[in-house]
Design a protein around this motif. Structure first.
Motif, PDB file in Angstrom:
ATOM      1  N   ASN A 138      55.290  34.112  60.314  1.00  0.00           N
ATOM      2  CA  ASN A 138      54.745  35.138  61.206  1.00  0.00           C
ATOM      3  C   ASN A 138      55.862  36.097  61.618  1.00  0.00           C
ATOM      4  OD1 ASN A 138      52.543  36.306  62.600  1.00  0.00           O
ATOM      5  ND2 ASN A 138      53.281  35.435  64.521  1.00  0.00           N
ATOM      6  N   CYS A 139      56.386  36.808  60.632  1.00  0.00           N
ATOM      7  CA  CYS A 139      57.513  37.733  60.843  1.00  0.00           C
ATOM      8  C   CYS A 139      57.352  38.879  59.854  1.00  0.00           C
ATOM      9  CB  CYS A 139      58.846  37.005  60.632  1.00  0.00           C
ATOM     10  SG  CYS A 139      60.301  38.081  60.529  1.00  0.00           S
ATOM     11  N   PRO A 140      56.698  39.972  60.250  1.00  0.00           N
ATOM     12  CA  PRO A 140      56.476  41.075  59.313  1.00  0.00           C
ATOM     13  C   PRO A 140      57.759  41.601  58.682  1.00  0.00           C
ATOM     14  CG  PRO A 140      55.161  41.377  61.296  1.00  0.00           C
ATOM     15  CD  PRO A 140      56.073  40.213  61.556  1.00  0.00           C
ATOM     16  N   GLY A 141      58.831  41.692  59.460  1.00  0.00           N
ATOM     17  CA  GLY A 141      60.091  42.202  58.925  1.00  0.00           C
ATOM     18  C   GLY A 141      60.638  41.356  57.794  1.00  0.00           C
ATOM     19  N   CYS A 142      60.338  40.058  57.824  1.00  0.00           N
ATOM     20  CA  CYS A 142      60.798  39.175  56.743  1.00  0.00           C
ATOM     21  C   CYS A 142      60.144  39.549  55.418  1.00  0.00           C
ATOM     22  CB  CYS A 142      60.485  37.723  57.093  1.00  0.00           C
ATOM     23  SG  CYS A 142      61.341  37.107  58.564  1.00  0.00           S
ATOM     24  N   PHE A 143      58.895  40.009  55.486  1.00  0.00           N
ATOM     25  CA  PHE A 143      58.160  40.371  54.283  1.00  0.00           C
ATOM     26  C   PHE A 143      58.445  41.802  53.853  1.00  0.00           C
ATOM     27  CE2 PHE A 143      56.148  36.665  55.870  1.00  0.00           C
ATOM     28  CZ  PHE A 143      55.560  36.024  54.785  1.00  0.00           C
ATOM     29  N   LEU A 144      58.791  42.645  54.811  1.00  0.00           N
ATOM     30  CA  LEU A 144      59.104  44.035  54.488  1.00  0.00           C
ATOM     31  C   LEU A 144      60.517  44.187  53.941  1.00  0.00           C
ATOM     32  CD1 LEU A 144      57.551  45.775  57.620  1.00  0.00           C
ATOM     33  CD2 LEU A 144      56.689  45.904  55.283  1.00  0.00           C
ATOM     34  N   HIS A 145      61.469  43.440  54.482  1.00  0.00           N
ATOM     35  CA  HIS A 145      62.875  43.701  54.198  1.00  0.00           C
ATOM     36  C   HIS A 145      63.636  42.550  53.551  1.00  0.00           C
ATOM     37  CE1 HIS A 145      62.175  47.217  56.619  1.00  0.00           C
ATOM     38  NE2 HIS A 145      61.885  46.482  57.677  1.00  0.00           N
ATOM     39  N   CYS A 146      63.116  41.327  53.621  1.00  0.00           N
ATOM     40  CA  CYS A 146      63.902  40.179  53.170  1.00  0.00           C
ATOM     41  C   CYS A 146      63.372  39.544  51.896  1.00  0.00           C
ATOM     42  CB  CYS A 146      63.968  39.136  54.293  1.00  0.00           C
ATOM     43  SG  CYS A 146      64.734  37.554  53.829  1.00  0.00           S
TER      44      CYS A 146
END
Length: 213
Positions: free
Chosen positions: A42-50
């Motif tokens: 549950n971490c959008p930034g993980c899917f966008l940037h990582c």
């Protein structure tokens, strides 16, 4: 970033379950450069940037000796950052919570499915219940050699109780590495020494790891 670990042997990983490949121990990988990518489901930034970047690095440098390891952790939203939701991500491409909301908003899902595959090993961090935690030991750890007054100790007790009520589990590897949030990256050189530990943006990651390779 945890500066204390830089130049030291990377601590062992505390794993609840390997959901893809594994089990693996860092001690088995000392002949490789290891990139530990720490994320939450549950971490959008993980899917966008990582995570897409980690897959790209894995595909590009695996044959040269890079080992990418994904570590799903949970320091919040414990009802969403679960092994079951991690399993759905790995097996079906299904995302949940804020991740689903943000990726949908940006048109990054296909029929509700995240259109990326992760082919490197992925594990779930070990979560230890904080219930019954030792307040006095934690206060002593926070203060080191400085002895707080009884009033300060009571204030700390109340703050710790409130904190533990909202965060009932301790993510063992996340805490062991002194991480601040997700996504985080731990880059480990051949021989097992921590080269870098970053939270958020790590623009020079690829140049750092190719230098180590």
């Amino acid at each position: 970033m945890s500066e204390a670990l830089i130049g030291r042997v990377a601590p062992p990983l505390e794993i609840a379950e390997w959901l893809q490949d594994g089990p693996l121990a860092l001690s088995e990988l000392t002949g490789n450069v290891v990139l530990l990518a720490v994320f939450q489901v549950n971490c959008p930034g993980c899917f966008l940037h990582c995570l897409p970047k980690m897959e790209s690095l894995h595909q590009s440098y695996h044959k040269r000796g890079l080992r990418v390891l994904g570590l799903a952790t949970a320091f919040e939203d414990f009802d969403k950052n679960t092994p079951d939701n991690l399993r759905k991500l790995l097996q079906e491409g299904r995302v949940i919570g804020e991740t689903e909301k943000i990726l949908s908003r940006y048109g990054l899902l296909q029929n509700g499915i995240w259109p990326h595959s992760l082919t490197f090993p992925v594990a779930m961090d070990k979560l230890t219940p904080r219930a019954g935690g030792n307040l006095e030991a934690e206060i002593n750890r926070l203060h080191g050699f400085a002895a707080p007054s009884e009033l300060e100790r009571e204030i700390l007790r109340n703050r710790l109780r409130a904190y533990w009520a909202h965060r009932p589990y301790r993510p063992e590897t996340f805490d062991r590495y002194g991480l601040q949030g997700t996504p985080s990256y731990v880059l480990i050189a051949r021989g097992g020494m921590v080269h870098a530990s970053r939270f958020g943006a790590y623009e020079e990651l690829e140049s750092d790891l190719t230098g180590l390779l």
